[in-house]
Design a protein around this motif. Structure first.
Motif, PDB file in Angstrom:
ATOM      1  N   ALA A  77       0.855  -1.189   0.000  1.00 19.34           N
ATOM      2  CA  ALA A  77       0.000   0.000   0.000  1.00 19.34           C
ATOM      3  C   ALA A  77       0.893   1.241   0.000  1.00 19.34           C
ATOM      4  O   ALA A  77       1.973   1.228   0.597  1.00 19.34           O
ATOM      5  N   THR A  81       3.285  -0.572   5.057  1.00 15.66           N
ATOM      6  CA  THR A  81       2.784  -1.871   5.472  1.00 15.66           C
ATOM      7  C   THR A  81       2.018  -1.754   6.785  1.00 15.66           C
ATOM      8  O   THR A  81       2.417  -1.039   7.692  1.00 15.66           O
ATOM      9  N   ALA A  82       0.914  -2.501   6.889  1.00 16.60           N
ATOM     10  CA  ALA A  82       0.040  -2.415   8.062  1.00 16.60           C
ATOM     11  C   ALA A  82       0.572  -3.248   9.225  1.00 16.60           C
ATOM     12  O   ALA A  82       0.983  -4.397   9.051  1.00 16.60           O
ATOM     13  N   GLN A 107     -10.773 -11.127   7.755  1.00 21.70           N
ATOM     14  CA  GLN A 107     -11.300  -9.891   8.339  1.00 21.70           C
ATOM     15  C   GLN A 107     -12.630  -9.504   7.688  1.00 21.70           C
ATOM     16  O   GLN A 107     -12.747  -9.459   6.467  1.00 21.70           O
ATOM     17  N   ARG A 115       0.569   2.321   9.809  1.00 24.47           N
ATOM     18  CA  ARG A 115       1.278   2.100   8.548  1.00 24.47           C
ATOM     19  C   ARG A 115       2.769   2.402   8.716  1.00 24.47           C
ATOM     20  O   ARG A 115       3.162   3.522   9.014  1.00 24.47           O
ATOM     21  N   SER A 132      -8.146   3.101  10.191  1.00 31.41           N
ATOM     22  CA  SER A 132      -9.052   1.970  10.437  1.00 31.41           C
ATOM     23  C   SER A 132      -9.781   1.621   9.150  1.00 31.41           C
ATOM     24  O   SER A 132     -10.148   2.505   8.368  1.00 31.41           O
ATOM     25  N   TYR A 135      -8.614  -4.267   5.666  1.00 28.32           N
ATOM     26  CA  TYR A 135      -7.309  -4.359   5.007  1.00 28.32           C
ATOM     27  C   TYR A 135      -6.879  -5.797   4.730  1.00 28.32           C
ATOM     28  O   TYR A 135      -5.748  -6.035   4.321  1.00 28.32           O
ATOM     29  N   ILE A 137      -6.603  -8.169   7.066  1.00 32.19           N
ATOM     30  CA  ILE A 137      -5.774  -8.639   8.186  1.00 32.19           C
ATOM     31  C   ILE A 137      -6.379  -9.962   8.665  1.00 32.19           C
ATOM     32  O   ILE A 137      -7.225 -10.001   9.561  1.00 32.19           O
TER      33      ILE A 137
END
Length: 377
Positions: A77, A81-82, A107, A115, A132, A135, A137
């Motif tokens: 992204a 990265t998350a 999810q 991030r 939020s 994504y 996850i």
């Protein structure tokens, strides 16, 4: 254990579900900013109805709650990265398909992430931008074979199980939950850098009345105990019982755990002798095949490296290997397998006498003629 978890939940105003077979799924992130290792834990606990009375069943699995180095350096992204933020996410997941490939928890409700945007190999929990949303996850596994030792591409922010057997067992629990309560699961993440874990004591195995209800057992129920493992290995060495030694070695999953056990075994030896490490003792007590091949396979799996000076604790080097021709690889039992030209075969363990030892994607050590490979550092 349950009492301590309840106190922790009360302090944070988190929910604990006490309906029979209703899963509580909690992740515990290690106090460690170094990425690419399965150094976190997923705790799963539930009330189980037995013939005597309701009791709590409790399991602990090794995992990562952080993205691997690959995605930190190559974010999927633009903003980075998350990294999932700690907290309790009610009805956040459901049984579904991870990337359309296999059953996992996916999810279905917004999660809060930070991030990591600076494209290095350090986890930035505080310096990134928080957001939020949905994504992807997910809660899924790493390799479909055995244990995985490096996160790499397996997590871009997902919560990922280290061991396939643990994950399959976990999904079995989830399917039982779904039949009773529907396809929604709450996930809670505790960050040890931010939360005190002093109240969480070492777990013990569920009672026999609990384990008898589950046909498949996970690879481990509780925290790794170096003292117990060291005791098993040392007793096996002294009694020349290789099965006992192998049983102890199998419970070690990486070089950090090996170091702890190694020091404890040195401490067990008489003060009148020069203390020797695990590998030295094993080579002395079990010098010949097939015994030597069996314990060496476990040392390779743990991540030790064999070099000109013997076994080293440096782990597996970050060198990826590809075949430069149609080639043959073989395992410690002599089984041979063909690999085509240009195939990715794994990561370097050692090179000696024209033979390269490498760790394949299934986590096991294999061998190949050095002339048949090319390296990518």
């Amino acid at each position: 254990m349950i009492k301590a978890i309840k106190e922790l939940a009360s302090e944070r105003d988190f929910v604990i579900y006490e309906q029979p077979n209703f899963l509580n799924i909690w992740g515990f992130r290690a106090n460690n900013k170094t990425p690419n290792s399965f150094d976190d834990q997923i705790h799963v606990f539930t009330v189980v109805e037995t013939a005597q009375s309701p009791v709590w069943a409790y399991w602990i699995f090794k995992c990562t709650t952080d993205p691997g180095t690959f995605w930190l350096k190559n974010p999927d992204a633009p903003k980075g990265t998350a990294i999932l933020n700690p907290g309790q996410y009610i009805n956040s997941h459901a049984i579904g398909q991870h990337r359309g490939q296999y059953t996992a928890l996916v999810q279905i409700a917004p999660l809060t992430v930070t991030r990591d945007y600076n494209r290095d190999n350090i986890l930035d929990f505080e310096n990134g931008k928080t957001a939020s949303g949905i994504y992807g996850i997910n809660i899924h596994r790493a390799s479909r074979h055995g244990d995985t030792f490096r996160v790499d591409k397996y997590s871009a922010g997902c919560q990922v199980f280290k061991n396939i057997k643990d994950f399959d067992f976990f999904i079995g629990l989830c399917q039982k939950h779904r039949k009773l309560y529907g396809n929604k699961f709450t996930y809670t993440l505790i960050d040890k850098q931010m939360e005190s874990m002093s109240k969480i004591k070492q777990s013990t195995k569920p009672s026999k009345s609990v384990t008898s209800q589950y046909k498949v057992k996970p690879s481990t129920y509780a925290f790794f105990s170096p003292e117990t493992v060291a005791d098993s290995i040392y007793k096996g060495i002294v009694s020349k019982d290789l099965d006992k030694v192998l049983k102890g070695l199998f419970r070690i999953t990486d070089t950090e755990e090996y170091k702890k056990v190694n020091e404890l075994i040195k401490a067990k030896q008489p003060e009148t002798t020069t203390a020797k490490g695990i590998s030295t003792l094993l080579s002395k007590v079990f010098p010949e095949d097939p015994f030597r091949s069996k314990y060496r396979a476990q040392l390779f799996r743990i991540g030790l490296k064999w070099g000109a000076k013997g076994w080293m604790l440096s782990g597996i080097e970050e060198r990826e290997l590809f075949s430069n021709q149609d080639a043959v690889i073989w395992d410690s039992s002599g089984n041979c397998f063909n690999v085509p030209y240009g195939a990715y075969i794994g990561k370097l363990i050692a090179e000696q006498n024209g033979i390269t030892t490498f760790q394949a994607t299934d986590g096991r050590p294999y061998f190949i003629h050095t002339t048949s490979i090319k390296n990518h550092d």
